[in-house]
Design an enzyme around this catalytic site. Structure first.
Site: not given
Ligand SMILES: *Cc1c(COP(=O)(O)O)cnc(C)c1O
Length: 463
Positions: A78, A130-131, A221, A264, A388, A454
């Site tokens: 933990y 970004f969303t 990011d 990613k 998108r 979406f």
């Molecule tokens: C996927 C993504 C996020 C968010 O990450 P999650 O792991 O899906 O929460 C943030 N910024 C970009 C550019 C992304 O592609």
């Protein structure tokens, strides 16, 4: 005249297969029923009904034998897990940030960072929204302002660095609101919503110089930083002989902190982190992470997840890996171009973005052309893509729809998962749908969730 050398020298993936995952084939009649039941939203399909799944490159990567082995080393303590320290060391070594907080995925890091740095009424400029990033900025009381260069909004512009920031737009915001109202500039590498388009090192250096002068932080990011580094290596003068490893480190050195979705670039199925060089911000993040994610040495992840990320980070920085990764995306894009399909150019790093406005000029944006096209491609071949465009863009805090210039269908390529033959099937399906494009009708939204609509919105065909 000397004879031209006609032997083609192909590239191939720098890995081979040890295990395969079987897929199900479906009929057109079945798919027509499945997509209707899913409200014409590809997010609401069951994956068992999908053939080639190009919904996202997020968490859909194939892990290597090295990563699976690292899984077994996971320390599930933990507190004070060895796996945390290995992840911390990998991030410090390869990205250069000082302090890290693991999170369950990227948005967990965005939540914590936004709450710490953004005050009500603040302005957060960024290279395209970004969303989840923008939503967390808004929930923290900030307003996102797009300062990406105009070329990014033009699907036909072949500008090599469409992720660049327009410093004049930033300067105008600083003049209007004052630097004190801008907690940080939010820059994404290989901008997702622009089609996987890179920011140049030159632009980053100019941004660093400008923000230093005004005392504004730069938050990165870094979800696709290695793919961005690959494009810098291929396109930017002076970087052709540098390794992706060194380019990534240089990018990170021009920023003050980062949020990362390890799902990613980092070649895992779940995970993320926040990284920061400022110790005070780190202290606050360590306080907040226990509320939302878990203790600061696991942040919602299992020890084995942190192990896999640590290994995945290093694998993602291999030149051979990125050459094959982006090369596969390029292969699909070239094939689509050869069929005359309208796609965002230059071809991006993580997927092909089909221009739905050009594909379906008879459907106006309020009738969701990209959503309709994604549904049609699924019906044709079982290939799952995603919208998108206007659906993803959502509504402004005042309730009005955002009307994005780009109305796209994203064919996202998971890393190390599919073969060139899969890419052929995908391109042929898109071309077949293009031939019957005039018959495709728009949609109306019949269910709309309040946040990130979406993911769960439902539609019905018009007419
Ligand atoms: C996927 C993504 C996020 C968010 O990450 P999650 O792991 O899906 O929460 C943030 N910024 C970009 C550019 C992304 O592609």
């Amino acid at each position: 005249m000397a004879k031209k050398n006609l032997i083609r020298r192909s590239w191939a993936e720098p890995y081979k297969m040890k295990m395969v995952e079987l897929m199900k084939m479906t009929t057109r009649a079945e798919r027509t029923k499945f997509i209707r039941e899913a409200g014409y939203n590809t997010f609401l399909l069951r994956s068992r009904d999908v053939y080639i799944d190009l919904l996202t490159d997020s968490g859909t990567n194939a892990m290597s034998d090295q990563q699976w082995s690292a899984f077994m080393r996971g320390d599930e303590a933990y507190a004070g897990s060895e796996s945390y320290y290995r992840l911390e060391a990998a991030i410090q070594k390869f990205y250069g940030y000082k302090y890290i907080i693991p999170t369950h995925q990227g948005r967990g890091a965005e939540n914590i960072l936004s709450q710490i740095l953004i005050k009500k009424g603040d302005i957060v400029p960024g290279n395209m929204y970004f969303t989840t990033t923008r939503l967390h900025q808004e929930l923290a009381g900030g307003t996102f302002q797009d300062i990406i260069i105009d070329e990014a909004h033009d699907s036909n512009s072949e500008f090599p660095f469409k992720g660049n920031i327009d410093l004049n737009k930033l300067e105008a915001l600083v003049k209007k609101h004052g630097a004190a109202k801008i907690p940080y500039v939010s820059i994404a590498t290989n901008v997702n919503m622009a089609g996987g388009q890179p920011i140049s090192m030159k632009n980053l250096k100019e941004l660093r110089a400008y923000t230093r002068k005004h005392g504004i932080r730069v938050i990165h990011d870094m979800t696709r930083v290695a793919e961005n580094a690959y494009f810098i290596q291929q396109r930017e003068p002076g970087y052709g002989k540098k390794s992706i490893k060194s380019i990534v480190k240089e990018i990170c050195s021009l920023t003050d902190g980062a949020t990362m979705s390890a799902k990613k670039d980092a070649l895992v199925n779940i995970g993320g982190f926040m990284a920061i060089n400022d110790h005070d911000v780190f202290e606050e993040a360590r306080n907040l992470v226990v509320i939302y994610e878990g203790l600061h040495t696991y942040g919602g992840l299992a020890g084995r997840d942190m192990e896999a990320i640590a290994v995945g980070i290093e694998e993602s920085l291999s030149d051979d890996h990125q050459h094959a990764r982006v090369g596969q995306v390029e292969y699909l894009g070239q094939k689509m171009i050869s069929y005359g399909l309208p796609i965002v150019k230059p071809i991006g790093g993580h997927g092909i973005f089909v221009d739905a406005k050009a594909f379906l000029p008879h459907i106006n944006q309020e009738e969701f052309p990209a959503q309709a096209l994604a549904a049609e491609i699924y019906i044709d071949s079982g290939v799952r893509t995603m919208e998108r465009g206007i659906v993803s863009a959502g509504r402004k805090p005042n309730g009005q729809n955002y009307l994005p210039k780009l109305e796209l269908v994203r064919f996202t390529i998971p890393r190390r998962v599919f073969t060139q033959a899969h890419m052929d099937v995908v391109a042929e399906s898109a071309a077949a749908v293009y031939e019957k494009r005039k018959k495709i009708k728009g949609l109306k939204m019949v269910y709309e969730p309040k946040y990130l609509r979406f993911f769960q919105a439902k539609f019905k065909p018009l007419g």
